[in-house]
Design a protein around this motif. Structure first.
Motif, PDB file in Angstrom:
ATOM      1  N   ASN A 135      -1.181  -2.958  -9.030  1.00 61.05           N
ATOM      2  CA  ASN A 135      -0.404  -2.829  -7.803  1.00 61.05           C
ATOM      3  C   ASN A 135      -0.542  -4.098  -6.973  1.00 61.05           C
ATOM      4  OD1 ASN A 135       0.433  -0.045  -8.201  1.00 61.05           O
ATOM      5  ND2 ASN A 135      -1.693   0.522  -7.804  1.00 61.05           N
TER       6      ASN A 135
ATOM      7  N   GLN B 164      -1.184  -5.476  -2.792  1.00 60.31           N
ATOM      8  CA  GLN B 164      -1.476  -5.082  -1.425  1.00 60.31           C
ATOM      9  C   GLN B 164      -1.391  -6.295  -0.500  1.00 60.31           C
ATOM     10  OE1 GLN B 164      -5.148  -2.956  -1.948  1.00 60.31           O
ATOM     11  NE2 GLN B 164      -6.417  -4.763  -1.589  1.00 60.31           N
TER      12      GLN B 164
ATOM     13  N   ARG C  65      -1.028  -1.016   0.682  1.00 66.07           N
ATOM     14  CA  ARG C  65      -0.963  -1.091  -0.781  1.00 66.07           C
ATOM     15  C   ARG C  65       0.388  -0.603  -1.269  1.00 66.07           C
ATOM     16  NH1 ARG C  65      -5.888   1.507  -3.421  1.00 66.07           N
ATOM     17  NH2 ARG C  65      -6.799  -0.415  -2.607  1.00 66.07           N
TER      18      ARG C  65
ATOM     19  N   LYS D 158       2.276   0.661  -4.360  1.00 64.26           N
ATOM     20  CA  LYS D 158       2.067   1.193  -5.705  1.00 64.26           C
ATOM     21  C   LYS D 158       3.343   1.018  -6.524  1.00 64.26           C
ATOM     22  CE  LYS D 158      -1.554   4.447  -4.402  1.00 64.26           C
ATOM     23  NZ  LYS D 158      -2.075   5.835  -4.471  1.00 64.26           N
TER      24      LYS D 158
ATOM     25  N   THR E  88      -4.022  -6.027  -7.626  1.00 60.76           N
ATOM     26  CA  THR E  88      -5.160  -5.126  -7.764  1.00 60.76           C
ATOM     27  C   THR E  88      -5.461  -4.835  -9.227  1.00 60.76           C
ATOM     28  OG1 THR E  88      -4.036  -2.970  -7.849  1.00 60.76           O
ATOM     29  CG2 THR E  88      -4.265  -4.029  -5.669  1.00 60.76           C
TER      30      THR E  88
END
Length: 443
Positions: free
Chosen positions: A72, A74, A37, A39, A68
């Protein structure tokens, strides 16, 4: 969410912090491979960084990239070469070179922060300070990788329903800007617990985080868990700040804004373009295409949104039609009337061992069955954890076995997904029920 980290064979890519949450440094396992992930600071992704994510997904994984619900990205399906994937993302400026600093970068803004016509306060300068505080304060690295903060500048385009451990919302009172705040909730729930002058915003965040760590037991990783044993009054009394808590503050309510996040979205100057990958999944070509449009027709940046979509700010109005055509040709959704724009689905059984159904594939089938006028958002969840949606959707289909779902409608009076309206439904049966007017579902 995956259960355990993949075994690592290169020390610098291992996060020492135990967590089941993926991060830049913590690649965790799932049925379809590893998950990393990325961020993003307030959802901001530069076009060159988008290209770097696309390249990493192709070189070191299966090419699947997800947007997400915390704004974010991923990468899924990662193979064994964790080191070079992470090094490439770090080289693109997509995270700090410290796992603990990366874990706490959980700060949500509006995707149009600083650009929205309804903005009360441009929160981006404060957001930068908060991120520096989180990343640069070793004590705050003790916070859970799920501990999250929201800064709301009063934008019309804003997610007001996602719960956060701490949220701050700009308000005007007595010809002055204040930051109303709440704990273990969201701006849309009306639970304001106090306010401070905008100049004290960073001090408030620092004090709340410090107070939480002072009081929380090891098993109390989130604010809601602490507040089960500590009153809000007690918590605020120990902040060491002059928090305003009179009727004007406690009675303030955040007014909901425009909910449109696809297509042309007004800015203070010019227009932004909202686009969405079907069911939150991007291919590398989609992400590269969006980056190309951002360079050619915008300001070279993209914003991830909490609706599992992207916003391209500062698009030249004369280029809007051409930009939409280019992005639509890649399979991206550019209009809110697209059937898949009303559906959200978790990873499902193809990638998650806990899922009871193949929610992604089922959502594609359901899209053809749910007509216009159905609930604004239909959420297909493979299990009760509700990983794809942080708030309760108007309608939820909870998988109970492959191809069969229970149907819930949101009801503020009830916990969980809401009121149960149908059990063990096939997709055809669920689609037929969702096609009914809401009053018939209530019978």
């Amino acid at each position: 969410m995956p259960d355990a980290p993949l075994k690592q064979d290169h020390a610098p890519t291992v996060s020492p912090r135990p967590s089941a949450c993926p991060g830049l440094w913590r690649i965790v396992s799932a049925l379809d491979g590893g998950i990393c992930r990325v961020k993003l600071p307030g959802g901001l992704l530069l076009a060159d960084q988008a290209d770097a994510v696309a390249e990493a997904a192709e070189r070191f994984a299966t090419g699947v990239i997800e947007a997400t619900n915390r704004a974010n990205l991923q990468i899924r399906g990662i193979g064994d070469d964790h080191r070079h994937l992470i090094d490439g993302l770090l080289a693109a400026g997509l995270g700090p070179r410290d796992a603990a600093s990366d874990d706490v970068r959980n700060l949500m803004l509006s995707p149009l922060a600083g650009h929205d016509p309804s903005t009360v306060l441009d929160v981006r300068p404060l957001a930068d300070q908060v991120l520096d505080l989180l990343q640069g304060t070793p004590r705050f690295h003790q916070l859970s990788a799920k501990f999250a903060v929201q800064l709301d500048g009063g934008e019309g385009l804003a997610m007001l329903e996602h719960p956060h451990d701490l949220w701050l919302s700009a308000m005007r009172l007595e010809q002055r800007t204040w930051l109303a705040f709440g704990l273990a909730g969201c701006p849309g729930d009306g639970q304001v617990v106090g306010a401070v002058p905008v100049e004290q915003g960073l001090a408030l965040v620092r004090a709340v985080l410090g107070r939480f760590l002072d009081l929380a037991r090891p098993d109390q990783a989130r604010m809601r868990q602490l507040l089960e044993h500590c009153t809000v009054d007690c918590f605020i009394d120990g902040l060491g700040l002059d928090v305003r808590r009179d009727a004007a503050v406690l009675g303030w309510r955040r007014v909901a804004g425009n909910s449109g996040w696809l297509g042309a979205v007004p800015q203070q100057q010019g227009v932004a373009l909202g686009i969405a990958p079907p069911l939150g999944r991007l291919t590398a070509d989609m992400l590269r295409g969006a980056a190309h449009v951002a360079r050619q027709h915008g300001d070279g940046s993209l914003r991830l949104t909490p609706w599992q979509s992207l916003m391209l700010p500062n698009i030249a109005p004369t280029s809007l039609t051409q930009a939409q055509h280019t992005l639509a040709s890649l399979g991206l959704l550019c209009h809110s009337d697209a059937p898949l724009a009303r559906l959200v689905a978790c990873t499902g059984a193809s990638g998650c061992a806990k899922a009871q159904g193949d929610t992604k594939a089922d959502a594609v089938r359901l899209a053809a069955l749910v007509p216009a006028g159905a609930p604004a958002s239909v959420h297909l969840s493979g299990c009760p954890r509700s990983c794809a949606v942080a708030h309760v959707a108007p309608a939820t289909l909870l998988a109970r076995s492959p191809g069969r779902y229970d149907l819930y409608l949101r009801d503020a009076r009830l916990p969980g997904f809401g009121a149960l309206r149908g059990t063990d439904l096939t997709l055809n049966e669920a689609g037929a029920m969702l096609a009914l007017p809401t009053e018939h579902l209530d019978d």
